[in-house]
Design an enzyme around this catalytic site. Sequence first.
Site, PDB file in Angstrom:
ATOM      1  N   ASN A  38       0.870  -1.180   0.000  1.00  0.00           N
ATOM      2  CA  ASN A  38       0.000   0.000   0.000  1.00  0.00           C
ATOM      3  C   ASN A  38       0.906   1.228   0.000  1.00  0.00           C
ATOM      4  OD1 ASN A  38      -1.803   2.037   0.411  1.00  0.00           O
ATOM      5  ND2 ASN A  38      -2.461   1.377   2.455  1.00  0.00           N
ATOM      6  N   TRP A  39       1.038   1.842  -1.154  1.00  0.00           N
ATOM      7  CA  TRP A  39       1.956   2.983  -1.274  1.00  0.00           C
ATOM      8  C   TRP A  39       1.359   4.274  -0.719  1.00  0.00           C
ATOM      9  CZ3 TRP A  39       4.418   2.315  -6.874  1.00  0.00           C
ATOM     10  CH2 TRP A  39       5.327   1.254  -6.832  1.00  0.00           C
ATOM     11  N   LYS A  40       0.092   4.235  -0.358  1.00  0.00           N
ATOM     12  CA  LYS A  40      -0.585   5.424   0.192  1.00  0.00           C
ATOM     13  C   LYS A  40      -0.378   6.617  -0.744  1.00  0.00           C
ATOM     14  CE  LYS A  40      -0.275   3.285   4.688  1.00  0.00           C
ATOM     15  NZ  LYS A  40      -0.229   3.392   6.131  1.00  0.00           N
ATOM     16  N   HIS A  91      -9.571   1.117   4.786  1.00  0.00           N
ATOM     17  CA  HIS A  91      -8.307   1.373   5.494  1.00  0.00           C
ATOM     18  C   HIS A  91      -8.567   2.360   6.634  1.00  0.00           C
ATOM     19  CE1 HIS A  91      -4.223   2.588   6.390  1.00  0.00           C
ATOM     20  NE2 HIS A  91      -3.827   1.495   5.771  1.00  0.00           N
ATOM     21  N   GLU A 122      -6.982   4.808   7.642  1.00  0.00           N
ATOM     22  CA  GLU A 122      -6.750   6.215   7.288  1.00  0.00           C
ATOM     23  C   GLU A 122      -7.968   6.795   6.582  1.00  0.00           C
ATOM     24  OE1 GLU A 122      -3.001   5.494   5.370  1.00  0.00           O
ATOM     25  OE2 GLU A 122      -2.139   5.033   7.329  1.00  0.00           O
ATOM     26  N   GLU A 151      -5.224  -4.614  10.706  1.00  0.00           N
ATOM     27  CA  GLU A 151      -4.216  -3.566  10.876  1.00  0.00           C
ATOM     28  C   GLU A 151      -4.506  -2.786  12.157  1.00  0.00           C
ATOM     29  OE1 GLU A 151      -2.179  -2.392   6.909  1.00  0.00           O
ATOM     30  OE2 GLU A 151      -3.934  -1.120   7.187  1.00  0.00           O
ATOM     31  N   GLY A 190       2.712   2.569  10.806  1.00  0.00           N
ATOM     32  CA  GLY A 190       3.681   3.649  10.653  1.00  0.00           C
ATOM     33  C   GLY A 190       4.420   4.017  11.928  1.00  0.00           C
ATOM     34  N   SER A 192       3.621  -1.863  10.376  1.00  0.00           N
ATOM     35  CA  SER A 192       5.072  -1.898  10.605  1.00  0.00           C
ATOM     36  C   SER A 192       5.712  -3.236  10.244  1.00  0.00           C
ATOM     37  CB  SER A 192       5.398  -1.510  12.052  1.00  0.00           C
ATOM     38  OG  SER A 192       5.004  -0.172  12.304  1.00  0.00           O
ATOM     39  N   GLY A 212       2.962  -1.004   4.307  1.00  0.00           N
ATOM     40  CA  GLY A 212       3.004   0.417   3.961  1.00  0.00           C
ATOM     41  C   GLY A 212       4.429   0.869   3.694  1.00  0.00           C
ATOM     42  N   GLY A 213       5.040   1.503   4.678  1.00  0.00           N
ATOM     43  CA  GLY A 213       6.358   2.121   4.526  1.00  0.00           C
ATOM     44  C   GLY A 213       7.411   1.236   3.865  1.00  0.00           C
TER      45      GLY A 213
HETATM   46  P1  13P Z   1       3.150   0.595   7.672  1.00  0.00           P
HETATM   47  O1  13P Z   1       3.663  -0.693   7.090  1.00  0.00           O
HETATM   48  O2  13P Z   1       3.885   1.799   7.195  1.00  0.00           O
HETATM   49  O3  13P Z   1       3.033   0.518   9.168  1.00  0.00           O
HETATM   50  O4  13P Z   1       1.652   0.786   7.107  1.00  0.00           O
HETATM   51  C1  13P Z   1       0.734  -0.236   7.265  1.00  0.00           C
HETATM   52  C2  13P Z   1      -0.470   0.092   6.478  1.00  0.00           C
HETATM   53  O5  13P Z   1      -1.240   0.970   6.829  1.00  0.00           O
HETATM   54  C3  13P Z   1      -0.688  -0.656   5.232  1.00  0.00           C
HETATM   55  O6  13P Z   1      -1.980  -0.450   4.753  1.00  0.00           O
END
Ligand code: 13P
Length: 248
Positions: A8-10, A92, A94, A161, A167, A206, A227-228
């Site tokens: 997930n590159w957000k 998600h 977010e 999640e 993050g 994470s 994510g990251g």
């Molecule tokens: P991180 O891997 O950066 O913690 O993000 C997780 C996430 O929200 C994937 O959708």
Amino acid sequence: MSTLVIANWKMNGAVASVEAFAQAWAGVANPEKVSVVICPSFAHLSLVREAMPRWVQLGAQDCSERTSGAFTGDVSATMLSDLGCQWVIVGHSERRACHSETDSQVAQKAQRAQQAGLQVAVCVGEQLWQRETSEHHQVVAAQLAGSLEGVSPEGLAIAYEPIWAIGTGHAASTQQAEDMHGQIRHCLAGHYGEAAESIKVIYGGSVKPATARALFASETIDGALVGGASLEADSFAEIARAGTFGRK
Ligand code: 13P
């Protein structure tokens, strides 16, 4: 069952960084028994489709709960499928937090996605205070009940999640993830019966190359939503390769 590894590159990336990522992945082979999906921003979907190896699946980070019409800025599931997407993430945390998305909206998005022939990853997860007050099981069960209303078990994945792990660098322990995945499986069995067995339950929050292998080795963890660590070509390749060591 293959291990499902979703990036997930957000709201990150630019044409140049996507091209550089794809160049680094040109020589990456499809790890055995692993399905890899990359979910860039809407703006970069076509570029990812063109630039990445064909075995990498394409996904979007959201879709509209409506089919078409005067909804400025929204993107329909049909448009995503038309662009070559095979997957979409819905619900998600977010989007739930920043766009006040409700469980019923998430369910509608998942329904639209399935009608368009997409596979769907529905996200659930509790906040830190909810875990600290031991409400996490109840919170996730309620999210599942609301977000899966009218949603088919076919082509469905659930991403657990925990919000406090996203993050932050503080991933849930394997034990914490296994505990919640067990309860999610229980809810899914109640909702879908035997058909629930094909649903993948993946973990996000994470996930790093160093921790992925142990995570995937767990009996109840069918993959990861990353994510990251998915923004960097080498680290995401390492996580994808770790999927081969899933016990499935
Ligand atoms: P991180 O891997 O950066 O913690 O993000 C997780 C996430 O929200 C994937 O959708």
